[in-house]
Design an enzyme around this catalytic site. Structure first.
Site, PDB file in Angstrom:
ATOM      1  N   ARG A 144     -73.610  55.777  55.536  1.00  0.00           N
ATOM      2  CA  ARG A 144     -74.356  56.334  54.595  1.00  0.00           C
ATOM      3  C   ARG A 144     -74.436  55.077  53.350  1.00  0.00           C
ATOM      4  O   ARG A 144     -75.396  54.778  52.592  1.00  0.00           O
ATOM      5  CB  ARG A 144     -73.603  57.243  53.921  1.00  0.00           C
ATOM      6  CG  ARG A 144     -73.779  58.664  54.844  1.00  0.00           C
ATOM      7  CD  ARG A 144     -72.846  59.720  54.421  1.00  0.00           C
ATOM      8  NE  ARG A 144     -72.901  60.156  53.243  1.00  0.00           N
ATOM      9  CZ  ARG A 144     -71.869  60.901  52.519  1.00  0.00           C
ATOM     10  NH1 ARG A 144     -70.896  61.060  53.209  1.00  0.00           N
ATOM     11  NH2 ARG A 144     -72.194  61.239  51.321  1.00  0.00           N
ATOM     12  N   ARG A 197     -67.327  68.411  54.392  1.00  0.00           N
ATOM     13  CA  ARG A 197     -68.963  67.960  54.880  1.00  0.00           C
ATOM     14  C   ARG A 197     -68.686  67.240  56.149  1.00  0.00           C
ATOM     15  O   ARG A 197     -67.735  66.374  56.236  1.00  0.00           O
ATOM     16  CB  ARG A 197     -69.486  67.104  53.896  1.00  0.00           C
ATOM     17  CG  ARG A 197     -70.334  67.834  52.796  1.00  0.00           C
ATOM     18  CD  ARG A 197     -70.732  67.531  51.632  1.00  0.00           C
ATOM     19  NE  ARG A 197     -71.505  66.029  52.045  1.00  0.00           N
ATOM     20  CZ  ARG A 197     -72.292  65.483  51.093  1.00  0.00           C
ATOM     21  NH1 ARG A 197     -72.215  65.593  49.809  1.00  0.00           N
ATOM     22  NH2 ARG A 197     -72.903  64.407  51.280  1.00  0.00           N
ATOM     23  N   ARG A 216     -84.650  58.393  46.892  1.00  0.00           N
ATOM     24  CA  ARG A 216     -83.632  57.593  47.143  1.00  0.00           C
ATOM     25  C   ARG A 216     -84.525  56.312  48.066  1.00  0.00           C
ATOM     26  O   ARG A 216     -83.813  55.563  48.775  1.00  0.00           O
ATOM     27  CB  ARG A 216     -82.899  58.294  48.477  1.00  0.00           C
ATOM     28  CG  ARG A 216     -81.324  58.241  48.458  1.00  0.00           C
ATOM     29  CD  ARG A 216     -80.925  59.550  49.191  1.00  0.00           C
ATOM     30  NE  ARG A 216     -79.582  59.411  49.524  1.00  0.00           N
ATOM     31  CZ  ARG A 216     -78.920  60.291  49.148  1.00  0.00           C
ATOM     32  NH1 ARG A 216     -79.305  61.167  48.255  1.00  0.00           N
ATOM     33  NH2 ARG A 216     -77.533  60.268  49.594  1.00  0.00           N
ATOM     34  N   ARG A 268     -62.441  64.987  49.745  1.00  0.00           N
ATOM     35  CA  ARG A 268     -63.616  66.074  49.252  1.00  0.00           C
ATOM     36  C   ARG A 268     -63.677  67.294  49.930  1.00  0.00           C
ATOM     37  O   ARG A 268     -63.679  67.499  51.098  1.00  0.00           O
ATOM     38  CB  ARG A 268     -64.962  65.701  49.237  1.00  0.00           C
ATOM     39  CG  ARG A 268     -65.916  66.370  48.888  1.00  0.00           C
ATOM     40  CD  ARG A 268     -67.331  65.759  48.245  1.00  0.00           C
ATOM     41  NE  ARG A 268     -67.829  65.085  49.263  1.00  0.00           N
ATOM     42  CZ  ARG A 268     -69.151  64.284  49.167  1.00  0.00           C
ATOM     43  NH1 ARG A 268     -69.694  64.220  48.146  1.00  0.00           N
ATOM     44  NH2 ARG A 268     -69.510  63.771  50.211  1.00  0.00           N
ATOM     45  N   LYS A 281     -72.159  61.846  41.446  1.00  0.00           N
ATOM     46  CA  LYS A 281     -73.374  62.521  41.032  1.00  0.00           C
ATOM     47  C   LYS A 281     -73.161  64.111  40.890  1.00  0.00           C
ATOM     48  O   LYS A 281     -73.566  64.511  40.055  1.00  0.00           O
ATOM     49  CB  LYS A 281     -74.655  62.312  42.084  1.00  0.00           C
ATOM     50  CG  LYS A 281     -74.766  60.665  42.337  1.00  0.00           C
ATOM     51  CD  LYS A 281     -75.758  60.457  43.113  1.00  0.00           C
ATOM     52  CE  LYS A 281     -75.844  60.799  44.602  1.00  0.00           C
ATOM     53  NZ  LYS A 281     -74.675  59.989  45.228  1.00  0.00           N
TER      54      LYS A 281
HETATM   55  P1  G5P Z   1     -76.029  63.769  49.457  1.00  0.00           P
HETATM   56  O1  G5P Z   1     -75.536  65.246  49.400  1.00  0.00           O
HETATM   57  O2  G5P Z   1     -76.962  63.566  48.204  1.00  0.00           O
HETATM   58  P2  G5P Z   1     -74.682  61.490  48.841  1.00  0.00           P
HETATM   59  O3  G5P Z   1     -74.096  60.618  50.021  1.00  0.00           O
HETATM   60  O4  G5P Z   1     -75.582  60.779  47.962  1.00  0.00           O
HETATM   61  O5  G5P Z   1     -74.892  62.877  49.392  1.00  0.00           O
HETATM   62  P3  G5P Z   1     -72.407  62.626  47.650  1.00  0.00           P
HETATM   63  O6  G5P Z   1     -71.645  62.324  48.826  1.00  0.00           O
HETATM   64  O7  G5P Z   1     -72.795  63.956  47.529  1.00  0.00           O
HETATM   65  O8  G5P Z   1     -73.558  61.544  47.723  1.00  0.00           O
HETATM   66  P4  G5P Z   1     -71.603  62.304  44.980  1.00  0.00           P
HETATM   67  O9  G5P Z   1     -72.536  63.875  44.636  1.00  0.00           O
HETATM   68  O10 G5P Z   1     -72.151  61.095  44.644  1.00  0.00           O
HETATM   69  O11 G5P Z   1     -71.515  62.097  46.410  1.00  0.00           O
HETATM   70  O12 G5P Z   1     -70.104  62.502  44.501  1.00  0.00           O
HETATM   71  P5  G5P Z   1     -69.520  63.763  44.285  1.00  0.00           P
HETATM   72  O13 G5P Z   1     -69.304  64.788  45.360  1.00  0.00           O
HETATM   73  O14 G5P Z   1     -69.597  64.121  42.767  1.00  0.00           O
HETATM   74  O15 G5P Z   1     -67.789  63.120  44.497  1.00  0.00           O
HETATM   75  C1  G5P Z   1     -67.172  62.697  45.558  1.00  0.00           C
HETATM   76  C2  G5P Z   1     -65.699  62.849  45.653  1.00  0.00           C
HETATM   77  O16 G5P Z   1     -65.200  62.212  44.750  1.00  0.00           O
HETATM   78  C3  G5P Z   1     -65.398  64.524  45.334  1.00  0.00           C
HETATM   79  O17 G5P Z   1     -64.614  65.069  46.077  1.00  0.00           O
HETATM   80  C4  G5P Z   1     -65.047  64.377  43.849  1.00  0.00           C
HETATM   81  O18 G5P Z   1     -64.301  65.513  43.477  1.00  0.00           O
HETATM   82  C5  G5P Z   1     -64.265  63.145  43.726  1.00  0.00           C
HETATM   83  N1  G5P Z   1     -64.334  62.244  42.428  1.00  0.00           N
HETATM   84  C6  G5P Z   1     -65.424  62.205  41.466  1.00  0.00           C
HETATM   85  N2  G5P Z   1     -64.875  61.451  40.518  1.00  0.00           N
HETATM   86  C7  G5P Z   1     -63.732  60.865  40.840  1.00  0.00           C
HETATM   87  C8  G5P Z   1     -62.831  60.084  40.064  1.00  0.00           C
HETATM   88  O19 G5P Z   1     -62.699  59.551  39.218  1.00  0.00           O
HETATM   89  N3  G5P Z   1     -61.387  60.046  40.926  1.00  0.00           N
HETATM   90  C9  G5P Z   1     -61.212  60.518  42.158  1.00  0.00           C
HETATM   91  N4  G5P Z   1     -60.238  60.248  42.803  1.00  0.00           N
HETATM   92  N5  G5P Z   1     -62.129  61.339  42.760  1.00  0.00           N
HETATM   93  C10 G5P Z   1     -63.445  61.508  42.235  1.00  0.00           C
HETATM   94  O20 G5P Z   1     -76.903  63.475  50.799  1.00  0.00           O
HETATM   95  C11 G5P Z   1     -76.245  63.748  51.932  1.00  0.00           C
HETATM   96  C12 G5P Z   1     -77.419  63.284  53.099  1.00  0.00           C
HETATM   97  O21 G5P Z   1     -78.523  63.964  52.909  1.00  0.00           O
HETATM   98  C13 G5P Z   1     -79.728  63.259  53.267  1.00  0.00           C
HETATM   99  C14 G5P Z   1     -78.965  61.684  53.616  1.00  0.00           C
HETATM  100  O22 G5P Z   1     -78.844  61.922  55.095  1.00  0.00           O
HETATM  101  C15 G5P Z   1     -77.778  61.720  53.074  1.00  0.00           C
HETATM  102  O23 G5P Z   1     -76.536  61.054  53.401  1.00  0.00           O
HETATM  103  N6  G5P Z   1     -80.438  63.102  52.015  1.00  0.00           N
HETATM  104  C16 G5P Z   1     -81.540  62.457  52.046  1.00  0.00           C
HETATM  105  N7  G5P Z   1     -82.285  61.685  52.769  1.00  0.00           N
HETATM  106  C17 G5P Z   1     -83.388  61.142  52.412  1.00  0.00           C
HETATM  107  N8  G5P Z   1     -83.852  61.048  51.223  1.00  0.00           N
HETATM  108  C18 G5P Z   1     -83.482  61.779  50.217  1.00  0.00           C
HETATM  109  N9  G5P Z   1     -83.565  62.022  49.005  1.00  0.00           N
HETATM  110  C19 G5P Z   1     -82.091  62.315  50.638  1.00  0.00           C
HETATM  111  N10 G5P Z   1     -81.047  63.252  49.686  1.00  0.00           N
HETATM  112  C20 G5P Z   1     -80.123  63.476  50.733  1.00  0.00           C
HETATM  113 MG    MG Z   2     -73.506  65.060  46.058  1.00  0.00          MG
END
Ligand code: G5P
Ligand code: MG
Length: 262
Positions: A207, A196, A129, A163, A19
């Site tokens: 998660r 993180r 979410r 990451r 995302k």
């Molecule tokens: P966050 O911060 O919203 P998440 O768990 O939804 O966290 P996250 O971990 O931020 O999602 P993302 O944004 O979907 O993941 O993914 P990203 O960071 O872009 O990519 C992940 C990794 O993969 C990176 O290192 C990237 O470079 C790599 N990557 C990307 N594409 C590729 C690919 O094609 N190949 C490879 N090899 N790598 C790749 O939420 C965190 C916490 O906050 C709370 C919750 O506790 C949650 O767990 N929270 C909420 N609680 C309640 N309600 C809500 N609305 C909430 N929002 C957050």
């Molecule tokens: Mg994110």
């Protein structure tokens, strides 16, 4: 509910589905404002340490450019500082366990931030979410489209351990997929990168469970409204051109210099 002529988009997907990575490309190519619930929470968590300093209330007075320090006014400023600390502490306790923040707190935080983006096309990342959050958002505005990144859980687990992030901007790196130019250093600011706390394997599993139980129903909620657009795959670079083409249909007037390249 307000119906706006501007784009109101949401990006969804399991933790680590990309995302943040895809949002950065959408910002670059389409110039939308991006609001990430995770970045907002981490910002509040970060403020905790600063706000506990004795000098913090003074810092806020200076920051807002206010010199008149009457009793009533001081109380108000102090309350702002305290509320930042509370959200930060609370968020950390939930995030470290891989659990979702309670709906009322999360909704209030996000809707307050959204008020400042009234004049812009925007993209929400990580919110809503839960169905309760989606319903609260619907009361405020009409969502136009929901981009769903459908990436298998097995792919995700490998990604998150590699990451690194730049906390101040939310910029995301991956040691294999998108490494920084200098290891451990943000490309733009030269500041250090961090991992993180919630990227530990056991927290990632929790998660993913929370996603299954609480967030998948939100996909159904938007599917029934005809707003959901899913993009399936295991590589962001292969998914991205499809998202780009889709958004061109939503924002045809935005000047796009760089075609679909990341
Ligand atoms: P966050 O911060 O919203 P998440 O768990 O939804 O966290 P996250 O971990 O931020 O999602 P993302 O944004 O979907 O993941 O993914 P990203 O960071 O872009 O990519 C992940 C990794 O993969 C990176 O290192 C990237 O470079 C790599 N990557 C990307 N594409 C590729 C690919 O094609 N190949 C490879 N090899 N790598 C790749 O939420 C965190 C916490 O906050 C709370 C919750 O506790 C949650 O767990 N929270 C909420 N609680 C309640 N309600 C809500 N609305 C909430 N929002 C957050
Ligand atoms: Mg994110």
């Amino acid at each position: 509910m307000v119906v706006s002529p501007l784009l109101r988009a949401v990006i969804m997907g399991p933790p680590g589905s990309g995302k943040g990575t895809v949002s950065a490309r959408i910002i670059k190519h389409f110039g939308v404002k991006h609001l990430s619930s995770g970045d907002l929470l981490r910002d509040n968590m970060q403020k905790k340490t600063v706000a506990l300093s004795e000098e913090e209330p003074l810092y806020y007075c200076t920051f807002h450019g206010l010199s008149d320090r009457t009793g009533i006014f001081h109380c108000f400023l102090l309350k702002v500082v305290i509320s930042c600390v509370e959200v930060g502490i609370l968020a950390k306790s939930y995030i470290d366990q891989g659990r979702l923040i309670p709906d009322d707190i999360m909704t209030q935080l996000m809707l307050t931030e959204l008020k400042g983006l009234d004049q812009y096309n925007w993209l929400l990342d990580g919110f809503p979410r839960t169905v309760a959050q989606a319903e609260a958002l619907d009361k405020e505005c009409h969502v136009d489209t929901v981009i769903d990144l459908d990436v298998p859980f097995e792919t995700i687990k490998c990604r998150l351990t590699a990451r690194w992030i730049h906390p101040a901007s939310g910029r995301v790196y991956n040691l294999e997929f998108s490494p920084p130019k200098v290891q451990g250093i943000d490309d733009i600011t030269g500041e250090p990168l961090v991992q993180r706390d919630d990227d530990k394997p056991e927290t990632v599993s929790r998660r993913l469970q929370a996603y299954d139980a609480q967030t998948k129903p939100v996909l159904e909620y938007y599917r029934e409204k005809g707003l959901l657009k899913s993009f399936s795959g295991t590589e962001t670079n292969k998914i991205w051109p499809h998202i780009y083409a889709f958004l061109q249909t939503k924002l045809p007037d935005v000047s796009q210099k760089n075609a679909a390249t990341p």
